[in-house]
Design an enzyme around this catalytic site. Structure first.
Site, PDB file in Angstrom:
ATOM      1  N   LYS A  51      10.707  20.680   9.920  1.00  0.00           N
ATOM      2  CA  LYS A  51       9.997  21.717  10.658  1.00  0.00           C
ATOM      3  C   LYS A  51      11.132  22.609  11.203  1.00  0.00           C
ATOM      4  O   LYS A  51      12.213  22.120  11.657  1.00  0.00           O
ATOM      5  CB  LYS A  51       9.071  21.701  11.233  1.00  0.00           C
ATOM      6  CG  LYS A  51       9.518  20.468  12.531  1.00  0.00           C
ATOM      7  CD  LYS A  51      10.076  21.542  13.661  1.00  0.00           C
ATOM      8  CE  LYS A  51      10.137  20.668  15.059  1.00  0.00           C
ATOM      9  NZ  LYS A  51      10.997  21.039  15.859  1.00  0.00           N
ATOM     10  N   PRO A  66      18.838  16.587   8.630  1.00  0.00           N
ATOM     11  CA  PRO A  66      19.786  16.102   9.586  1.00  0.00           C
ATOM     12  C   PRO A  66      19.237  15.557  10.649  1.00  0.00           C
ATOM     13  O   PRO A  66      18.270  16.025  11.285  1.00  0.00           O
ATOM     14  CB  PRO A  66      20.611  17.349   9.534  1.00  0.00           C
ATOM     15  CG  PRO A  66      19.796  18.601   9.448  1.00  0.00           C
ATOM     16  CD  PRO A  66      18.983  18.014   8.066  1.00  0.00           C
ATOM     17  N   MET A  67      20.200  14.749  11.357  1.00  0.00           N
ATOM     18  CA  MET A  67      19.718  14.095  12.471  1.00  0.00           C
ATOM     19  C   MET A  67      20.119  14.825  13.840  1.00  0.00           C
ATOM     20  O   MET A  67      21.022  15.508  13.666  1.00  0.00           O
ATOM     21  CB  MET A  67      20.333  12.315  12.642  1.00  0.00           C
ATOM     22  CG  MET A  67      19.820  11.579  11.546  1.00  0.00           C
ATOM     23  SD  MET A  67      20.648   9.982  11.417  1.00  0.00           S
ATOM     24  CE  MET A  67      20.226   9.400  13.261  1.00  0.00           C
ATOM     25  N   GLU A  68      19.368  14.717  14.769  1.00  0.00           N
ATOM     26  CA  GLU A  68      19.464  15.252  16.121  1.00  0.00           C
ATOM     27  C   GLU A  68      19.859  16.912  15.650  1.00  0.00           C
ATOM     28  O   GLU A  68      20.492  17.459  16.441  1.00  0.00           O
ATOM     29  CB  GLU A  68      20.746  14.649  16.650  1.00  0.00           C
ATOM     30  CG  GLU A  68      20.587  13.232  17.340  1.00  0.00           C
ATOM     31  CD  GLU A  68      21.716  12.939  18.212  1.00  0.00           C
ATOM     32  OE1 GLU A  68      22.899  13.158  18.064  1.00  0.00           O
ATOM     33  OE2 GLU A  68      21.395  11.935  18.909  1.00  0.00           O
ATOM     34  N   ALA A  69      18.522  17.278  14.997  1.00  0.00           N
ATOM     35  CA  ALA A  69      18.864  18.660  14.829  1.00  0.00           C
ATOM     36  C   ALA A  69      17.789  19.457  15.218  1.00  0.00           C
ATOM     37  O   ALA A  69      17.622  20.825  15.332  1.00  0.00           O
ATOM     38  CB  ALA A  69      18.671  18.651  13.023  1.00  0.00           C
ATOM     39  N   GLY A  86      12.954  15.400  12.105  1.00  0.00           N
ATOM     40  CA  GLY A  86      13.319  14.240  11.092  1.00  0.00           C
ATOM     41  C   GLY A  86      12.417  12.939  11.261  1.00  0.00           C
ATOM     42  O   GLY A  86      11.899  12.453  10.250  1.00  0.00           O
ATOM     43  N   SER A 146       9.788  12.511  13.166  1.00  0.00           N
ATOM     44  CA  SER A 146       8.571  12.586  13.465  1.00  0.00           C
ATOM     45  C   SER A 146       7.811  12.724  12.132  1.00  0.00           C
ATOM     46  O   SER A 146       6.701  12.376  11.868  1.00  0.00           O
ATOM     47  CB  SER A 146       8.225  13.688  14.293  1.00  0.00           C
ATOM     48  OG  SER A 146       8.451  13.715  15.579  1.00  0.00           O
ATOM     49  N   ASP A 198       5.865  16.290  17.993  1.00  0.00           N
ATOM     50  CA  ASP A 198       6.038  17.075  16.732  1.00  0.00           C
ATOM     51  C   ASP A 198       4.940  16.374  15.753  1.00  0.00           C
ATOM     52  O   ASP A 198       4.719  16.841  14.656  1.00  0.00           O
ATOM     53  CB  ASP A 198       7.485  16.867  16.229  1.00  0.00           C
ATOM     54  CG  ASP A 198       8.217  17.993  17.065  1.00  0.00           C
ATOM     55  OD1 ASP A 198       7.738  18.785  17.742  1.00  0.00           O
ATOM     56  OD2 ASP A 198       9.406  17.847  16.866  1.00  0.00           O
TER      57      ASP A 198
END
Length: 283
Positions: free
Chosen positions: A11, A95-98, A102, A104, A137
């Site tokens: 999202k 991607p992580m920590e974006a 991801g 959620s 989220d």
């Protein structure tokens, strides 16, 4: 062993504002969620052995009870009184920590897959209750599309789908800790709040990308000071973006472009600067 495979979309937050803090410390927000075509793939199976197991193709992803997908399986089992185990496999493309949800969306995918595997063992209200307990989220990902969110994210109202295939999302190497980002939000003095209610009304009226773009904004941009975020935003605007906004608590940035050609051109430029850039569409 029957398995269900679900696409778990990312999202963006077209608009995101923090409006206060609850007595329990949770931050109150108002936001416009938008599901996009960048997605993980989550496969879930119920097993005879009682354990929950989780595998992922990205080594940095925790395959343990720390993972939201694992927690989702455990809380679903408890709520439904299941004795069987759950096997989860995640192919990670978000991607992580974006700030793209991801973890959620993977958790929501597990809940929906278990509903399918058990023939809807839980009523929708209970499923939503579990989703809220997993994170702000997660409830959105049970539904997707375009939605206005309030409270801690659990109060959702569907909006008319904002349809575009001229969306670019990019992320640098740095990530953002959600906890640190909220701490930085708390330290802001008299910040300028994004016009989320105006954005909501524009979407309800069927606004075009050109009408929506000036109303997109994110309060976290004032709190999260990452040079990479500013560089990505500058590049997108130089390449003709109608707007360029960080999503969630960072550190990915999305740009709305007037046409597909300009979006693809901008993406090609961004690929030379950052490890992740992709043209995508809304869902």
């Amino acid at each position: 062993m029957r398995a269900v495979t679900r696409t778990a979309p990312a999202k963006i937050n077209l608009g995101l504002d923090i409006t206060g803090t609850r007595a329990d410390g949770y931050h109150l927000l108002e936001t416009v969620f938008q599901a996009v075509s960048i997605a993980d793939t989550v496969t879930v199976a119920m097993t005879e052995s009682p354990e929950i197991t989780l595998t992922c193709d990205v080594p940095a992803v925790p395959c343990s009870p720390k993972n939201i997908a694992w927690k989702a399986a455990q809380r679903y089992r408890e709520a439904a009184g299941l004795q069987s185990g759950v096997q989860i496999q995640i192919l990670k493309r978000i991607p992580m920590e974006a700030g793209m949800g991801g973890g959620s969306t993977d958790g929501a995918a597990v809940l929906l897959a278990l509903q399918e595997l058990t023939g809807n063992a839980l009523p929708q209200e209970k499923l939503l209750e579990i989703a809220v307990s997993l994170g702000a989220d997660v409830p959105f990902f049970l539904y997707g599309g375009t939605a206005y969110g309030a409270g801690i994210g659990e109060k959702l109202e569907p909006l008319p789908l904002f349809s575009t295939d001229c969306l670019v999302i990019a992320k640098g190497t740095a990530g953002v800790s959600t906890a640190q980002a909220y701490g930085a939000i708390d330290a802001l003095q008299n910040p300028k709040h994004p016009p989320v209610q105006q954005l909501r009304k524009a979407l309800e009226a069927g606004g075009t990308a050109a009408e929506i773009a000036p109303l997109c904004g994110n309060l976290f941009e004032l709190a999260v000071e990452l040079e990479e975020v500013q560089q990505i935003r500058s590049t997108m605007l130089e390449q003709g973006a109608l707007c360029s906004v960080m999503t969630g608590s960072g550190a990915a940035v999305f740009g709305l472009f007037p046409n597909r050609e300009s979006a693809e051109s901008a993406c090609a430029v961004l690929w030379k600067q950052v490890p992740f850039a992709e043209v995508c569409h809304t869902l």
